[in-house]
Design a protein around this motif. Sequence first.
Motif, PDB file in Angstrom:
ATOM      1  N   GLN A 277      98.098 105.868  67.188  1.00 35.75           N
ATOM      2  CA  GLN A 277      98.051 107.366  67.382  1.00 35.75           C
ATOM      3  C   GLN A 277      96.693 107.701  68.069  1.00 35.75           C
ATOM      4  OE1 GLN A 277      99.156 109.006  63.613  1.00 35.75           O
ATOM      5  NE2 GLN A 277     101.286 108.672  63.762  1.00 35.75           N
ATOM      6  N   VAL A 278      95.742 107.171  67.224  1.00 36.79           N
ATOM      7  CA  VAL A 278      94.337 107.631  67.798  1.00 36.79           C
ATOM      8  C   VAL A 278      93.806 106.990  69.042  1.00 36.79           C
ATOM      9  CG1 VAL A 278      92.833 105.738  66.466  1.00 36.79           C
ATOM     10  CG2 VAL A 278      92.006 108.350  66.924  1.00 36.79           C
ATOM     11  N   ALA A 279      94.502 105.982  69.217  1.00 33.31           N
ATOM     12  CA  ALA A 279      94.237 105.083  70.453  1.00 33.31           C
ATOM     13  C   ALA A 279      94.872 105.897  71.798  1.00 33.31           C
ATOM     14  CB  ALA A 279      94.943 103.783  70.777  1.00 33.31           C
ATOM     15  N   ARG A 280      96.135 106.649  71.533  1.00 27.12           N
ATOM     16  CA  ARG A 280      96.694 107.234  72.306  1.00 27.12           C
ATOM     17  C   ARG A 280      95.970 108.537  72.651  1.00 27.12           C
ATOM     18  NH1 ARG A 280     101.926 108.095  70.094  1.00 27.12           N
ATOM     19  NH2 ARG A 280     102.739 106.587  71.389  1.00 27.12           N
ATOM     20  N   LEU A 281      95.480 109.225  71.658  1.00 30.43           N
ATOM     21  CA  LEU A 281      94.675 110.468  71.499  1.00 30.43           C
ATOM     22  C   LEU A 281      93.404 110.184  72.549  1.00 30.43           C
ATOM     23  CD1 LEU A 281      94.197 113.371  70.898  1.00 30.43           C
ATOM     24  CD2 LEU A 281      92.929 112.475  68.778  1.00 30.43           C
ATOM     25  N   LEU A 282      92.627 109.319  72.335  1.00 29.15           N
ATOM     26  CA  LEU A 282      91.337 108.963  72.946  1.00 29.15           C
ATOM     27  C   LEU A 282      91.477 108.110  74.083  1.00 29.15           C
ATOM     28  CD1 LEU A 282      89.336 108.476  69.759  1.00 29.15           C
ATOM     29  CD2 LEU A 282      89.645 110.701  71.054  1.00 29.15           C
ATOM     30  N   ASP A 283      92.720 107.640  74.514  1.00 27.38           N
ATOM     31  CA  ASP A 283      92.894 106.476  75.612  1.00 27.38           C
ATOM     32  C   ASP A 283      91.744 105.509  75.647  1.00 27.38           C
ATOM     33  OD1 ASP A 283      92.915 106.967  79.258  1.00 27.38           O
ATOM     34  OD2 ASP A 283      94.162 105.656  77.866  1.00 27.38           O
ATOM     35  N   VAL A 284      91.698 104.907  74.322  1.00 27.58           N
ATOM     36  CA  VAL A 284      90.947 103.774  73.835  1.00 27.58           C
ATOM     37  C   VAL A 284      91.678 102.737  73.584  1.00 27.58           C
ATOM     38  CG1 VAL A 284      89.217 103.291  72.601  1.00 27.58           C
ATOM     39  CG2 VAL A 284      88.948 105.136  73.499  1.00 27.58           C
ATOM     40  N   THR A 285      91.278 101.184  73.989  1.00 25.20           N
ATOM     41  CA  THR A 285      92.216 100.288  73.477  1.00 25.20           C
ATOM     42  C   THR A 285      92.214 100.083  71.894  1.00 25.20           C
ATOM     43  OG1 THR A 285      90.310  98.705  73.531  1.00 25.20           O
ATOM     44  CG2 THR A 285      91.667  98.995  75.399  1.00 25.20           C
ATOM     45  N   HIS A 286      93.607  99.473  71.236  1.00 27.18           N
ATOM     46  CA  HIS A 286      93.658  99.344  70.109  1.00 27.18           C
ATOM     47  C   HIS A 286      92.562  98.529  69.266  1.00 27.18           C
ATOM     48  CE1 HIS A 286      98.155 100.130  70.314  1.00 27.18           C
ATOM     49  NE2 HIS A 286      97.478 101.245  70.927  1.00 27.18           N
ATOM     50  N   PRO A 287      92.058  97.380  70.163  1.00 28.96           N
ATOM     51  CA  PRO A 287      90.905  96.690  69.534  1.00 28.96           C
ATOM     52  C   PRO A 287      89.695  97.615  69.179  1.00 28.96           C
ATOM     53  CG  PRO A 287      91.929  95.367  71.043  1.00 28.96           C
ATOM     54  CD  PRO A 287      92.489  96.839  71.196  1.00 28.96           C
ATOM     55  N   ALA A 288      89.291  98.257  70.167  1.00 27.80           N
ATOM     56  CA  ALA A 288      88.187  99.120  70.115  1.00 27.80           C
ATOM     57  C   ALA A 288      88.415 100.078  69.100  1.00 27.80           C
ATOM     58  CB  ALA A 288      87.999  99.853  71.373  1.00 27.80           C
ATOM     59  N   ILE A 289      89.467 100.751  68.754  1.00 28.40           N
ATOM     60  CA  ILE A 289      89.773 101.753  67.921  1.00 28.40           C
ATOM     61  C   ILE A 289      89.498 100.968  66.437  1.00 28.40           C
ATOM     62  CG2 ILE A 289      91.399 103.123  66.492  1.00 28.40           C
ATOM     63  CD1 ILE A 289      90.224 104.390  69.129  1.00 28.40           C
ATOM     64  N   SER A 290      90.120  99.537  66.336  1.00 30.41           N
ATOM     65  CA  SER A 290      89.904  99.065  65.115  1.00 30.41           C
ATOM     66  C   SER A 290      88.416  98.848  64.982  1.00 30.41           C
ATOM     67  CB  SER A 290      90.668  97.778  65.068  1.00 30.41           C
ATOM     68  OG  SER A 290      92.101  98.034  65.328  1.00 30.41           O
ATOM     69  N   GLN A 291      87.608  98.284  65.859  1.00 33.53           N
ATOM     70  CA  GLN A 291      86.124  98.252  65.509  1.00 33.53           C
ATOM     71  C   GLN A 291      85.499  99.560  65.149  1.00 33.53           C
ATOM     72  OE1 GLN A 291      84.439  96.535  69.112  1.00 33.53           O
ATOM     73  NE2 GLN A 291      85.805  94.596  69.027  1.00 33.53           N
ATOM     74  N   HIS A 292      85.799 100.609  65.683  1.00 35.44           N
ATOM     75  CA  HIS A 292      85.143 101.720  65.198  1.00 35.44           C
ATOM     76  C   HIS A 292      85.399 102.218  63.933  1.00 35.44           C
ATOM     77  CE1 HIS A 292      83.073 102.730  69.110  1.00 35.44           C
ATOM     78  NE2 HIS A 292      84.373 102.710  69.859  1.00 35.44           N
ATOM     79  N   VAL A 293      86.960 101.879  63.626  1.00 33.53           N
ATOM     80  CA  VAL A 293      87.369 102.252  62.123  1.00 33.53           C
ATOM     81  C   VAL A 293      86.638 101.445  61.273  1.00 33.53           C
ATOM     82  CG1 VAL A 293      89.438 102.363  60.711  1.00 33.53           C
ATOM     83  CG2 VAL A 293      89.322 103.349  62.761  1.00 33.53           C
ATOM     84  N   ASN A 294      86.535 100.247  61.690  1.00 35.82           N
ATOM     85  CA  ASN A 294      85.680  99.326  60.526  1.00 35.82           C
ATOM     86  C   ASN A 294      84.403  99.844  60.262  1.00 35.82           C
ATOM     87  OD1 ASN A 294      87.856  97.585  60.499  1.00 35.82           O
ATOM     88  ND2 ASN A 294      86.759  96.156  62.009  1.00 35.82           N
ATOM     89  N   VAL A 295      83.522 100.415  61.311  1.00 41.85           N
ATOM     90  CA  VAL A 295      82.178 101.162  61.096  1.00 41.85           C
ATOM     91  C   VAL A 295      82.290 102.053  59.825  1.00 41.85           C
ATOM     92  CG1 VAL A 295      80.349 101.998  62.086  1.00 41.85           C
ATOM     93  CG2 VAL A 295      81.413  99.985  63.091  1.00 41.85           C
ATOM     94  N   LEU A 296      83.322 102.993  60.244  1.00 43.08           N
ATOM     95  CA  LEU A 296      83.659 104.177  59.465  1.00 43.08           C
ATOM     96  C   LEU A 296      83.878 103.934  58.208  1.00 43.08           C
ATOM     97  CD1 LEU A 296      85.413 106.471  62.114  1.00 43.08           C
ATOM     98  CD2 LEU A 296      82.990 106.814  61.314  1.00 43.08           C
ATOM     99  N   ARG A 297      84.885 102.850  58.212  1.00 41.65           N
ATOM    100  CA  ARG A 297      85.303 102.410  56.657  1.00 41.65           C
ATOM    101  C   ARG A 297      83.971 101.892  55.981  1.00 41.65           C
ATOM    102  NH1 ARG A 297      89.567 100.263  58.158  1.00 41.65           N
ATOM    103  NH2 ARG A 297      88.735  98.017  58.439  1.00 41.65           N
ATOM    104  N   ALA A 298      83.329 101.107  56.535  1.00 42.75           N
ATOM    105  CA  ALA A 298      81.997 100.600  55.816  1.00 42.75           C
ATOM    106  C   ALA A 298      81.123 101.533  55.348  1.00 42.75           C
ATOM    107  CB  ALA A 298      81.274  99.478  56.923  1.00 42.75           C
ATOM    108  N   ALA A 299      81.211 102.743  56.067  1.00 44.13           N
ATOM    109  CA  ALA A 299      80.391 103.959  55.618  1.00 44.13           C
ATOM    110  C   ALA A 299      81.008 104.818  54.638  1.00 44.13           C
ATOM    111  CB  ALA A 299      80.070 104.841  57.051  1.00 44.13           C
ATOM    112  N   GLY A 300      82.091 104.264  54.182  1.00 44.17           N
ATOM    113  CA  GLY A 300      82.899 105.239  53.176  1.00 44.17           C
ATOM    114  C   GLY A 300      83.394 106.557  53.787  1.00 44.17           C
ATOM    115  N   LEU A 301      83.477 106.573  54.982  1.00 42.33           N
ATOM    116  CA  LEU A 301      84.033 107.825  55.728  1.00 42.33           C
ATOM    117  C   LEU A 301      85.649 107.957  55.759  1.00 42.33           C
ATOM    118  CD1 LEU A 301      81.238 108.517  58.279  1.00 42.33           C
ATOM    119  CD2 LEU A 301      81.402 109.493  55.769  1.00 42.33           C
TER     120      LEU A 301
END
Length: 332
Positions: A277-301
Amino acid sequence: MLRVYFTSEDLARVRVAPGPDFLWEISNSVQTLQRRDGARVFGEWRQWARPRLSDSCRLLSTLLPPRGYSPDFLTPTSGDRGTLQAAVDTLLSTPRPRLHTDLTQLAASLQLPSWAGSLARGDVDTLRRLGLAVRTYHGEALAPFWRRVHAHIDADRAVRLLSLLDGGTEGLLAGLGPQFRWRSPVLEVAYPVDQQLCLRGRGLILQPSFFCWPTPITLADAELPPVLVYPIHHAADWASTVPNGRPAEGSGPLGPLLGHTRAAILRAARTGCSTVQVARLLDVTHPAISQHVNVLRAAGLVTTVRKAGRSFHVATAEGRALLSTAERAGLE
């Protein structure tokens, strides 16, 4: 008020539509475009869309007044509607008796132009004009935003899934929003006129709609397959665009802090979103979204739940607090 009467069989046959319906979004947006209320949500889009519409689109505004009755045949509940062309083909194959019945009812409250009589008789050339108007309108007013429309409806479906998991079908119905009240076996819905819909074992399709405003909508003919269209929540900046017509990236204090893409992911995760869903929203590839989510998750967000091979991301209390702080500052 609209009252929808359920049997036990109906409760077992409630479904949430799998995504946006082209013809419901077209019809709802044509009506919303003609209104003046809802400026906070639709004002920017109205200013953008109105000067861009071709003359052929006036045919739709005639058939879809901003208030009151609109013809059921413009939003068919059967046939192939998976693509815009398939939806238009289904619309243009409406049986003549349905065209005549619906347009006669519309003529009872509005003075219609002469071509409406031809349409009521199923005139081929007039039907082609209608099809052209539908395709043109979608291309001019909705297509630049369609990815965002789809993503918002995906997010709403995720919320409905959580309601269903927590409270079953009755929890899903009770959680549709402040315009709905579930009093078993009746769903009461804020509605501009008094209307009753007895499902009689046919079940109910819940259709989330981006442009439905300000109240839910159903078909006028209670004998048609039951559908209830309801408004969804909108991100405040959904209509912000760049010259090529694609949604602009988020800005504000979270952009420099997190990066624009991560800030946008965090906003989407407030109501829950999958990687798709968020890849479609931002027009960003799935692997890139996963990398960004990993950073947000590590920060507890954000936190991530995996189910049936899909990753579902939800903002944590800390993530929601960060978003709320930025919004209270009037900067996000």
